[in-house]
Design an enzyme around this catalytic site. Structure first.
Site, PDB file in Angstrom:
ATOM      1  N   ARG A 170       1.159  -1.205   0.089  1.00  0.00           N
ATOM      2  CA  ARG A 170       0.295   0.016   0.503  1.00  0.00           C
ATOM      3  C   ARG A 170       0.782   1.220  -0.006  1.00  0.00           C
ATOM      4  NH1 ARG A 170      -4.500  -0.608   4.687  1.00  0.00           N
ATOM      5  NH2 ARG A 170      -5.471   1.270   3.286  1.00  0.00           N
ATOM      6  N   CYS A 175      -1.428   5.698   8.803  1.00  0.00           N
ATOM      7  CA  CYS A 175      -1.150   4.921   9.137  1.00  0.00           C
ATOM      8  C   CYS A 175      -2.663   4.523   7.904  1.00  0.00           C
ATOM      9  CB  CYS A 175      -1.989   3.821   9.890  1.00  0.00           C
ATOM     10  SG  CYS A 175      -3.108   4.160  10.706  1.00  0.00           S
TER      11      CYS A 175
END
Length: 302
Positions: free
Chosen positions: A179, A237
């Protein structure tokens, strides 16, 4: 750091048998699994109270504030008292996912001014592995607590502050490497990472049994990422939840860090914010005002 971050399963078992048992909070949550309460009912630590991450540890999602904004202080205080937490009581928090969800409750309680809050090292798996008992079903609600909370005891930053930290300090991206690199983005509007952020996946904080790595191993990990030379450290995050786990690991290692609660879910929803892709912090970059695109090489190196 002077505050304890972790409690072992054996220590928690002893505390529960003492004349001043702790409040035990069970944050049973996983992305894409809405059945946390059912999992709690199937087996939980005796006396543990179920905590709903989406409704009790976060405000409603929005593009500006991300998928899990910080909860309203009054609403959070009501929730903590509803869990039965009393003034001066020890609190131990856990989940069944390496504490990546439970760390959100740990961080929020610390943010609200409580100091004697720890994570159950190894989460529920450590309790099971020790052969300790579980209860089933949904117990009666505990007697209301009287804890006093004061928001603001830990630092937070917004998107502008995160961008500044990426340049003038150290900004850690706690998501999985694919990611960060922009190879996959299953949830948020765009793939990639905040330009200048350094990849430090949350999963690498843990040993194979789900317990945190030792303090010296964590310190070595974060020093390799640049923590030793940085004057300020920030963490983000995807939804703002696992980043709290990174802050716990940093605290074990002896570092303080700032949380960006909106995290990538808020940053990527703003088309004016650039996104970097690839394994390097700086790029390549992509941003087009009014839309979100990937792939243009504007500065940085691949």
């Amino acid at each position: 750091m002077s505050r304890r971050v972790l409690t072992t399963a054996a220590e928690l078992h002893d505390l529960l048998g003492s004349d001043r048992p702790p409040a035990v909070l069970d944050v049973r949550w996983a992305l894409g699994d809405p059945h946390g309460r059912d999992h709690y009912a199937d087996g939980h630590i005796p006396g543990a109270v179920y905590v709903d991450l989406d409704t009790e540890l976060a405000a409603p999602p929005s593009p500006r504030d991300g998928r899990h904004p910080l909860p309203d202080p009054d609403a959070f205080r009501s929730a903590v008292r509803r869990w039965g937490v009393r003034e001066g009581q020890v609190v131990v928090v856990h989940d069944d996912l390496g504490n990546t969800a439970a760390a959100r409750a740990w961080w929020l309680l610390r943010y609200a001014g409580l100091t004697d809050v720890t994570l159950l090292d190894g989460a529920l798996g450590a309790w099971r592995a020790a052969g300790l008992p579980l209860e089933t079903g949904i117990p009666a609600a505990p007697a209301p607590g009287d804890v006093v909370l004061r928001a603001g005891a830990l630092p937070v930053t917004d998107a502008d502050g995160a961008a500044e930290l990426a340049v003038q300090g150290l900004l850690l991206d706690a998501r999985a490497g694919e990611r960060y690199r922009g190879e996959a983005e299953p949830v948020d509007p765009r793939a990639g990472h905040i330009p200048g952020a350094v990849s430090a996946p949350t999963g690498e904080n843990l040993a194979a049994d789900g317990t945190f790595l030792a303090a010296d191993a964590l310190r070595e990990r974060f020093e390799k990422a640049g923590a030793g030379a940085a004057t300020r450290i920030g963490v983000y995050c995807g939804p703002g939840v696992p980043a709290a786990h990174q802050i716990a690991a940093l605290e074990i290692a002896g570092f303080e860090a700032v949380l960006f609660p909106g995290s990538w879910s808020a940053w990527s929803a703003d088309p004016d914010r650039p996104a970097a892709t690839g394994p390097l912090p700086a790029g390549p970059l992509s941003v087009v005002r009014g839309s979100a695109v990937r792939g243009s090489a504007v500065g940085g190196s691949s």
